[in-house]
Design a protein around this motif. Structure first.
Motif, PDB file in Angstrom:
ATOM      1  N   ALA A 143      31.386  49.919  32.962  1.00 21.17           N
ATOM      2  CA  ALA A 143      32.668  49.832  33.659  1.00 21.17           C
ATOM      3  C   ALA A 143      32.509  49.156  35.019  1.00 21.17           C
ATOM      4  O   ALA A 143      33.301  48.283  35.394  1.00 21.17           O
ATOM      5  CB  ALA A 143      33.256  51.239  33.830  1.00 21.17           C
ATOM      6  N   TRP A 144      31.476  49.542  35.761  1.00 18.47           N
ATOM      7  CA  TRP A 144      31.255  48.927  37.071  1.00 18.47           C
ATOM      8  C   TRP A 144      30.838  47.467  36.925  1.00 18.47           C
ATOM      9  O   TRP A 144      31.229  46.615  37.739  1.00 18.47           O
ATOM     10  CB  TRP A 144      30.190  49.707  37.843  1.00 18.47           C
ATOM     11  N   ALA A 145      30.051  47.137  35.915  1.00 20.43           N
ATOM     12  CA  ALA A 145      29.666  45.747  35.687  1.00 20.43           C
ATOM     13  C   ALA A 145      30.881  44.897  35.369  1.00 20.43           C
ATOM     14  O   ALA A 145      31.021  43.768  35.866  1.00 20.43           O
ATOM     15  CB  ALA A 145      28.649  45.670  34.544  1.00 20.43           C
ATOM     16  N   ALA A 146      31.791  45.435  34.534  1.00 16.13           N
ATOM     17  CA  ALA A 146      33.008  44.691  34.208  1.00 16.13           C
ATOM     18  C   ALA A 146      33.860  44.461  35.455  1.00 16.13           C
ATOM     19  O   ALA A 146      34.433  43.375  35.646  1.00 16.13           O
ATOM     20  CB  ALA A 146      33.807  45.452  33.144  1.00 16.13           C
ATOM     21  N   ALA A 147      33.954  45.482  36.337  1.00 14.51           N
ATOM     22  CA  ALA A 147      34.729  45.321  37.573  1.00 14.51           C
ATOM     23  C   ALA A 147      34.113  44.256  38.472  1.00 14.51           C
ATOM     24  O   ALA A 147      34.822  43.416  39.046  1.00 14.51           O
ATOM     25  CB  ALA A 147      34.811  46.662  38.301  1.00 14.51           C
ATOM     26  N   ASN A 148      32.786  44.267  38.596  1.00  8.28           N
ATOM     27  CA  ASN A 148      32.122  43.258  39.427  1.00  8.28           C
ATOM     28  C   ASN A 148      32.349  41.850  38.888  1.00  8.28           C
ATOM     29  O   ASN A 148      32.623  40.912  39.647  1.00  8.28           O
ATOM     30  CB  ASN A 148      30.625  43.549  39.506  1.00  8.28           C
ATOM     31  N   ILE A 149      32.233  41.691  37.579  1.00  6.41           N
ATOM     32  CA  ILE A 149      32.448  40.367  36.985  1.00  6.41           C
ATOM     33  C   ILE A 149      33.895  39.931  37.180  1.00  6.41           C
ATOM     34  O   ILE A 149      34.176  38.758  37.486  1.00  6.41           O
ATOM     35  CB  ILE A 149      32.073  40.405  35.488  1.00  6.41           C
ATOM     36  N   ALA A 150      34.844  40.866  37.046  1.00  3.40           N
ATOM     37  CA  ALA A 150      36.256  40.529  37.230  1.00  3.40           C
ATOM     38  C   ALA A 150      36.521  40.041  38.648  1.00  3.40           C
ATOM     39  O   ALA A 150      37.238  39.044  38.853  1.00  3.40           O
ATOM     40  CB  ALA A 150      37.126  41.745  36.914  1.00  3.40           C
ATOM     41  N   PHE A 151      35.950  40.710  39.646  1.00  2.00           N
ATOM     42  CA  PHE A 151      36.184  40.277  41.027  1.00  2.00           C
ATOM     43  C   PHE A 151      35.434  38.992  41.341  1.00  2.00           C
ATOM     44  O   PHE A 151      35.888  38.193  42.175  1.00  2.00           O
ATOM     45  CB  PHE A 151      35.796  41.399  41.996  1.00  2.00           C
ATOM     46  N   ASP A 152      34.289  38.760  40.692  1.00  2.00           N
ATOM     47  CA  ASP A 152      33.641  37.450  40.829  1.00  2.00           C
ATOM     48  C   ASP A 152      34.577  36.349  40.342  1.00  2.00           C
ATOM     49  O   ASP A 152      34.700  35.289  40.974  1.00  2.00           O
ATOM     50  CB  ASP A 152      32.342  37.420  40.021  1.00  2.00           C
TER      51      ASP A 152
END
Length: 376
Positions: free
Chosen positions: A44-53
């Motif tokens: 979940a945190w990895a997906a959030a980081n990629i989304a904000f990238d």
């Protein structure tokens, strides 16, 4: 492809999305750098980081298609807009928006640490690069500005508060943010050299006197963060309640950078706070002094108390903040370029020109000459 108007509603909405991404970078990313073992589930945190990238990458494209004002004129020709972006923001945005972690090591959706050959320490260190996303806003002083979408958060603050008070709140927020960053990075540096993560059954002592010891590292996250924030606040404000004795080279360099950074922040904060306090009630004191001078003159020279009272009431009205604001706006509008002043006059007096029969017989040149004499 058409350009986007800088005051469009769509750009305002996009500006809010970018502000959410900036808040994520300012607050969450330092916590991830320091305490990545607490951020679960990792997918979940990895997906959030990629989304904000992705948000920051898309923001570069939108910025290259956003029209701009220069000397009161709107430039919306795509080639001009692109050249303007390449000359101003592109170089800095390209550096800080590049997703380095995608190609070296970063979060992964399968819960592992690496895309290729990264280590947990490398992953944590690379997350620090995401903090650079805030650099363009800080350099352009629009962290609260909101880009082209109607003035952003600073405009909201200034509309609700005294501009000096809004500036003081911004300084306090930046100081707290600096303490947050420094504390999280202190924990990162300290635990990269000595960590109990994965060794809870047989933890190393980690008692070099600079970084967090083993007992602190085994505490709950809230307790860890409280100690880290105190460490960051101590160096940022210069009020250090304990000895800071770096042992390793990394600790020495990080401590030196924090000390100089804290000194710079203190200088800026004190200077801005002094200016803010000076300007906060400057107009009120000046108006009060002028009114007192009028009262002394009337008391010494005029025996008719009714006339004196009416004069004082008039000056009280003239020196009120509302009248001052109207006069200041009028003086600012008179300094507009001729073309913008004419367009403003047309907007304010358009109904008069269209409904008054005396204007119908005038030529365009005569109407423009007459409009030029009208005041906004």
């Amino acid at each position: 492809m058409k350009t986007v108007h800088p005051n469009s509603s769509a750009l305002t909405i996009w500006s809010l999305i970018v502000h959410v991404a900036l808040a994520w970078v300012c607050i969450i990313v330092p916590l991830e750098c320091a305490w990545d073992d607490h951020f679960r589930p990792r997918a979940a945190w990895a997906a959030a980081n990629i989304a904000f990238d992705v948000v920051f990458i898309v923001d570069m494209f939108i910025a290259s298609r956003t029209a701009f004002f220069f000397d009161g004129m709107l430039f919306d020709e795509p080639t001009q807009v692109l050249r303007h972006y390449l000359r101003t923001r592109f170089a800095l945005d390209a550096v800080v928006a590049a997703p380095f972690g995608w190609f070296i090591a970063a979060d992964t959706l399968d819960g592992q640490y690496t895309y290729h050959s990264g280590t947990p320490a490398l992953v944590r260190a690379l997350r620090v690069l995401r903090l650079l996303r805030v650099v363009p806003r800080l350099l352009r002083n629009d962290t609260l500005g909101g880009g082209g979408g109607g003035g952003g958060l600073r405009a909201l603050l200034v509309s609700r508060l005294n501009p000096s008070a809004a500036r003081a709140l911004q300084l306090v927020a930046l100081l707290v943010l600096a303490c947050h960053w420094t504390g999280c990075l202190w924990w990162l540096v300290g635990t990269l050299e000595c960590s109990v993560f994965g060794r809870e059954l047989d933890p190393p002592p980690c008692d070099d006197g600079w970084g967090p010891d083993a007992a602190l590292q085994l505490m709950p996250l809230a307790h860890k963060y409280a100690h880290a924030f105190v460490w960051g606040a101590s160096l940022m404000t210069g009020l250090v309640p304990f000895d800071v004795v770096p042992v390793t080279t990394a600790q020495a360099w990080f401590t030196s950078i924090c000390l100089f950074g804290g000194l710079l922040i203190s200088i800026v904060t004190i200077a801005s706070a002094t200016a803010t306090l000076t300007q906060l009630d400057q107009r009120t004191h000046a108006s009060h002094a002028r009114l007192e001078a009028v009262k002394r003159f009337l008391r010494d020279r005029l025996d008719d108390h009714d006339v004196a009272r009416q004069i004082i009431d008039y000056y009280s009205y003239r020196l009120s903040s509302t009248v001052h604001s109207i006069e200041e706006v009028g003086s600012e509008l008179r300094e507009l370029p001729a073309n913008l002043r004419l367009r403003l006059t047309l907007g304010l007096h358009g109904d008069l020109i269209s409904n008054c029969v005396y204007f119908h017989a005038l030529s365009t040149a005569a109407s423009l000459a007459l409009l030029a004499k009208l005041k906004p």
